[in-house]
Design a protein around this motif. Structure first.
Motif, PDB file in Angstrom:
ATOM      1  N   ARG A 174     -46.054  -9.384  13.117  1.00 37.65           N
ATOM      2  CA  ARG A 174     -46.154  -8.858  11.700  1.00 37.65           C
ATOM      3  C   ARG A 174     -45.663  -9.934  10.870  1.00 37.65           C
ATOM      4  O   ARG A 174     -45.778  -9.881   9.546  1.00 37.65           O
ATOM      5  CB  ARG A 174     -45.048  -7.634  11.786  1.00 37.65           C
ATOM      6  N   VAL A 175     -44.579 -10.644  11.099  1.00 35.69           N
ATOM      7  CA  VAL A 175     -44.078 -11.738  10.313  1.00 35.69           C
ATOM      8  C   VAL A 175     -44.828 -13.090  10.301  1.00 35.69           C
ATOM      9  O   VAL A 175     -44.911 -13.721   9.432  1.00 35.69           O
ATOM     10  CB  VAL A 175     -42.452 -12.145  10.947  1.00 35.69           C
ATOM     11  N   GLY A 176     -45.435 -13.490  11.387  1.00 37.91           N
ATOM     12  CA  GLY A 176     -46.295 -14.748  11.698  1.00 37.91           C
ATOM     13  C   GLY A 176     -45.175 -16.016  12.103  1.00 37.91           C
ATOM     14  O   GLY A 176     -43.943 -15.783  11.907  1.00 37.91           O
ATOM     15  N   THR A 177     -45.921 -17.053  12.710  1.00 36.52           N
ATOM     16  CA  THR A 177     -45.357 -17.876  13.671  1.00 36.52           C
ATOM     17  C   THR A 177     -44.512 -18.613  12.745  1.00 36.52           C
ATOM     18  O   THR A 177     -43.159 -18.793  12.965  1.00 36.52           O
ATOM     19  CB  THR A 177     -46.176 -18.928  14.161  1.00 36.52           C
ATOM     20  N   GLY A 178     -44.855 -19.308  11.643  1.00 37.02           N
ATOM     21  CA  GLY A 178     -44.067 -20.237  10.749  1.00 37.02           C
ATOM     22  C   GLY A 178     -42.847 -19.503  10.185  1.00 37.02           C
ATOM     23  O   GLY A 178     -41.762 -20.211  10.245  1.00 37.02           O
ATOM     24  N   ARG A 179     -43.034 -18.293   9.536  1.00 39.46           N
ATOM     25  CA  ARG A 179     -41.797 -17.561   9.103  1.00 39.46           C
ATOM     26  C   ARG A 179     -40.854 -17.254  10.226  1.00 39.46           C
ATOM     27  O   ARG A 179     -39.635 -17.411   9.915  1.00 39.46           O
ATOM     28  CB  ARG A 179     -42.197 -16.423   8.294  1.00 39.46           C
ATOM     29  N   LEU A 180     -41.286 -16.839  11.427  1.00 38.91           N
ATOM     30  CA  LEU A 180     -40.271 -16.408  12.409  1.00 38.91           C
ATOM     31  C   LEU A 180     -39.448 -17.548  12.853  1.00 38.91           C
ATOM     32  O   LEU A 180     -38.419 -17.366  13.167  1.00 38.91           O
ATOM     33  CB  LEU A 180     -41.216 -15.870  13.565  1.00 38.91           C
ATOM     34  N   LEU A 181     -40.396 -18.891  13.139  1.00 35.37           N
ATOM     35  CA  LEU A 181     -39.563 -20.239  13.614  1.00 35.37           C
ATOM     36  C   LEU A 181     -38.473 -20.433  12.348  1.00 35.37           C
ATOM     37  O   LEU A 181     -37.225 -20.910  12.998  1.00 35.37           O
ATOM     38  CB  LEU A 181     -40.593 -21.171  13.814  1.00 35.37           C
ATOM     39  N   MET A 182     -38.715 -20.351  11.225  1.00 38.31           N
ATOM     40  CA  MET A 182     -37.867 -20.731  10.178  1.00 38.31           C
ATOM     41  C   MET A 182     -36.511 -19.894  10.328  1.00 38.31           C
ATOM     42  O   MET A 182     -35.499 -20.413  10.097  1.00 38.31           O
ATOM     43  CB  MET A 182     -38.522 -20.703   8.772  1.00 38.31           C
ATOM     44  N   LEU A 183     -36.891 -18.490  10.097  1.00 33.01           N
ATOM     45  CA  LEU A 183     -35.705 -17.595  10.060  1.00 33.01           C
ATOM     46  C   LEU A 183     -34.743 -17.752  11.349  1.00 33.01           C
ATOM     47  O   LEU A 183     -33.474 -17.816  11.212  1.00 33.01           O
ATOM     48  CB  LEU A 183     -36.184 -16.074  10.295  1.00 33.01           C
ATOM     49  N   CYS A 184     -35.510 -18.152  12.468  1.00 33.95           N
ATOM     50  CA  CYS A 184     -34.730 -18.198  13.761  1.00 33.95           C
ATOM     51  C   CYS A 184     -34.046 -19.470  13.799  1.00 33.95           C
ATOM     52  O   CYS A 184     -32.968 -19.496  14.493  1.00 33.95           O
ATOM     53  CB  CYS A 184     -35.695 -17.853  14.969  1.00 33.95           C
ATOM     54  N   GLY A 185     -34.653 -20.391  13.230  1.00 30.94           N
ATOM     55  CA  GLY A 185     -33.865 -21.895  13.199  1.00 30.94           C
ATOM     56  C   GLY A 185     -32.635 -21.646  12.352  1.00 30.94           C
ATOM     57  O   GLY A 185     -31.679 -22.113  13.031  1.00 30.94           O
ATOM     58  N   PHE A 186     -32.684 -21.268  11.328  1.00 27.02           N
ATOM     59  CA  PHE A 186     -31.448 -20.764  10.636  1.00 27.02           C
ATOM     60  C   PHE A 186     -30.362 -19.706  11.413  1.00 27.02           C
ATOM     61  O   PHE A 186     -29.193 -20.199  11.243  1.00 27.02           O
ATOM     62  CB  PHE A 186     -31.587 -20.146   9.180  1.00 27.02           C
ATOM     63  N   VAL A 187     -30.866 -18.729  11.985  1.00 21.85           N
ATOM     64  CA  VAL A 187     -29.894 -18.051  12.890  1.00 21.85           C
ATOM     65  C   VAL A 187     -29.110 -18.659  14.036  1.00 21.85           C
ATOM     66  O   VAL A 187     -28.083 -18.760  14.154  1.00 21.85           O
ATOM     67  CB  VAL A 187     -30.792 -16.941  13.522  1.00 21.85           C
ATOM     68  N   THR A 188     -29.973 -19.496  14.652  1.00 22.43           N
ATOM     69  CA  THR A 188     -29.466 -20.318  15.845  1.00 22.43           C
ATOM     70  C   THR A 188     -28.561 -21.614  15.244  1.00 22.43           C
ATOM     71  O   THR A 188     -27.304 -21.708  15.839  1.00 22.43           O
ATOM     72  CB  THR A 188     -30.643 -20.965  16.643  1.00 22.43           C
ATOM     73  N   GLY A 189     -28.932 -22.162  13.965  1.00 25.39           N
ATOM     74  CA  GLY A 189     -28.305 -23.150  13.683  1.00 25.39           C
ATOM     75  C   GLY A 189     -26.756 -22.738  13.140  1.00 25.39           C
ATOM     76  O   GLY A 189     -25.880 -23.221  13.642  1.00 25.39           O
ATOM     77  N   PHE A 190     -26.728 -21.664  12.387  1.00 24.77           N
ATOM     78  CA  PHE A 190     -25.272 -21.073  11.789  1.00 24.77           C
ATOM     79  C   PHE A 190     -24.658 -20.291  13.322  1.00 24.77           C
ATOM     80  O   PHE A 190     -23.333 -20.283  13.165  1.00 24.77           O
ATOM     81  CB  PHE A 190     -25.704 -19.945  10.733  1.00 24.77           C
ATOM     82  N   SER A 191     -25.320 -19.809  14.203  1.00 23.67           N
ATOM     83  CA  SER A 191     -24.761 -19.328  15.313  1.00 23.67           C
ATOM     84  C   SER A 191     -23.991 -20.560  16.209  1.00 23.67           C
ATOM     85  O   SER A 191     -22.712 -20.277  16.554  1.00 23.67           O
ATOM     86  CB  SER A 191     -25.633 -18.544  16.262  1.00 23.67           C
ATOM     87  N   LEU A 192     -24.483 -21.725  16.326  1.00 23.10           N
ATOM     88  CA  LEU A 192     -23.807 -22.680  16.796  1.00 23.10           C
ATOM     89  C   LEU A 192     -22.607 -23.252  16.000  1.00 23.10           C
ATOM     90  O   LEU A 192     -21.739 -23.878  16.488  1.00 23.10           O
ATOM     91  CB  LEU A 192     -24.977 -23.983  16.985  1.00 23.10           C
ATOM     92  N   LEU A 193     -22.930 -23.266  14.829  1.00 23.90           N
ATOM     93  CA  LEU A 193     -21.805 -23.484  13.825  1.00 23.90           C
ATOM     94  C   LEU A 193     -20.526 -22.545  13.983  1.00 23.90           C
ATOM     95  O   LEU A 193     -19.457 -23.145  13.857  1.00 23.90           O
ATOM     96  CB  LEU A 193     -22.333 -23.538  12.293  1.00 23.90           C
TER      97      LEU A 193
END
Length: 396
Positions: A77-96
């Motif tokens: 539904r979302v697409g690969t590029g958008r999914l990776l972008m969104l999850c990249g921010f999620v993981t980055g701020f979770s580690l922060l």
């Protein structure tokens, strides 16, 4: 940015995107091994017992597995590029959040989105490479994870050795994730131009998922494989010291050699992966693992256990990448992206459950069972693979 990509030849755009994906998988491996080095400093500052690290890893594994199971549907539904972008921010701020956590419960809270983000990123990258690149590229993709898993402890060790807090280590890893998410954001058009408009643009991958026997055999194979891969990594030390009389130092080096052979194998097998094909890689992987298990079971021969460990590690190298890359060959697009998510989730569950169950049983009986679980699982995977592909290669 869009005009820059538009001026490049398709082959150049594809290569640039593959490099970005490789860097992304190195980044994905970074946080997976940092906790083991950082935990002693973390627990002392947060005033927690040693075993509380298990709560973090279990929560991460469960969340990653759930995310992988459902990421196929989200991906369509979302697409690969958008999914990776969104999850990249999620993981980055979770580690922060890890880096800034004032208490242990905050780390547990941040582990939930971190696990979900990592599972989705893993599935998204595996599906994209399986769909648009070669078997060699997939093998080297998973070699990149090994690089990240190796570099992660090095980063946190250097920071701690300098006298800085463990928090700076997580801040450094967090920054790599956020930068990667920004790269995904800036290259969304590149994903579209790479011939994957249905994925990167966010339109659904059309078709109905086929949940047949072949579908369910695939995650079961990965569950079993990850179970024995991590059981070997976790319990080989006990097997060598208790059952073969090997010294602690040499046993430690042998286990390191097992993981080293697995990582090196993914690079070396990748050179020939396109010629071998996914089905042969899977069969050779289990055949080598079976032989290694038999050699490991032979007592009284010096150096044989070390050769067996190396053979098992090298043989296992090609299995997981080949299983991921084989999905689009075995199934239609909708089923393939779903089964890749299920395989990822099943692998995480296998990693969490099989070594724990084996350790419980072996500690109450004998660690001599270790070679036999390798033999049994390798045979079972071999027969499941025949059920999926037949004696000859078949496609969905």
């Amino acid at each position: 940015m869009n005009s820059l990509f538009a001026s490049l030849a398709p082959g150049r755009r594809s290569l640039i995107l593959l490099v970005i994906i490789y860097i992304g998988f190195i980044s994905l491996g970074l946080p997976d091994t940092v906790l083991g080095v950082a935990w002693d400093s973390m627990r002392l500052e947060l005033k927690q017992p040693v075993y509380y690290a298990g709560f973090i890893t279990t929560l991460l594994t469960v969340c990653s597995a759930v995310s992988s199971f459902f990421s196929g549907a989200i991906l369509r539904r979302v697409g690969t590029g958008r999914l990776l972008m969104l999850c990249g921010f999620v993981t980055g701020f979770s580690l922060l959040g890890y880096a800034l956590a004032p208490a242990f419960w905050v780390i547990l809270l941040c582990a939930i989105p971190l696990g979900f983000g990592q599972g989705a990123v893993d599935t998204g990258m595996n599906y994209y490479v399986a769909k648009h690149y070669t078997s060699r590229d997939m093998s080297w993709l998973h070699c990149c994870w090994g690089i990240g898993a190796t570099v992660g402890p090095g980063i946190i060790t250097a920071i701690l050795a300098s006298g800085a807090s463990w928090r700076w280590g997580y801040a450094a890893v967090s920054s790599t994730q956020i930068i990667l998410a920004l790269v995904f954001l800036l290259t969304l058009s590149l994903w579209r131009e790479n011939g994957a408009s249905e994925d990167a643009a966010g339109a659904a991958v059309t078709g109905k998922v086929r949940y047949d026997v072949r579908f369910w055999c695939c995650p079961l194979m990965v569950f079993l494989y990850c179970g024995i891969e991590f059981s070997m990594g976790l319990w080989s030390y006990m097997f060598l010291t208790v059952c073969r009389g090997v010294s602690a130092e040499i046993a430690g080096y042998a286990v390191a050699g097992y993981w080293g052979m697995l990582t090196a194998g993914r690079f070396l097998v990748g050179i020939f992966a396109n010629r071998l094909g996914n089905v042969r890689q899977i069969r050779f992987s289990m055949a080598g693992g079976l032989l290694g298990g038999v050699l490991l079971a032979v007592p009284g021969v010096p150096c044989l256990p070390f050769a067996a460990l190396g053979l098992i590690g090298f043989s296992f190298a090609s299995f997981y990448p080949a299983m991921m890359h084989a999905a689009p060959e075995r199934f239609d697009d909708a089923t393939a992206c779903t089964v890749i998510g299920y395989q990822g989730g099943a692998g995480m569950l296998g990693t969490a459950l099989v070594p724990a169950v084996f350790g419980y049983v072996a500690s109450r009986s004998t660690f001599l069972l270790l070679p036999w679980i390798v033999i049994a699982f390798a045979l079972l995977i071999f027969f499941l693979q025949i059920r999926v592909d037949g004696w000859r290669k078949r496609s969905g």
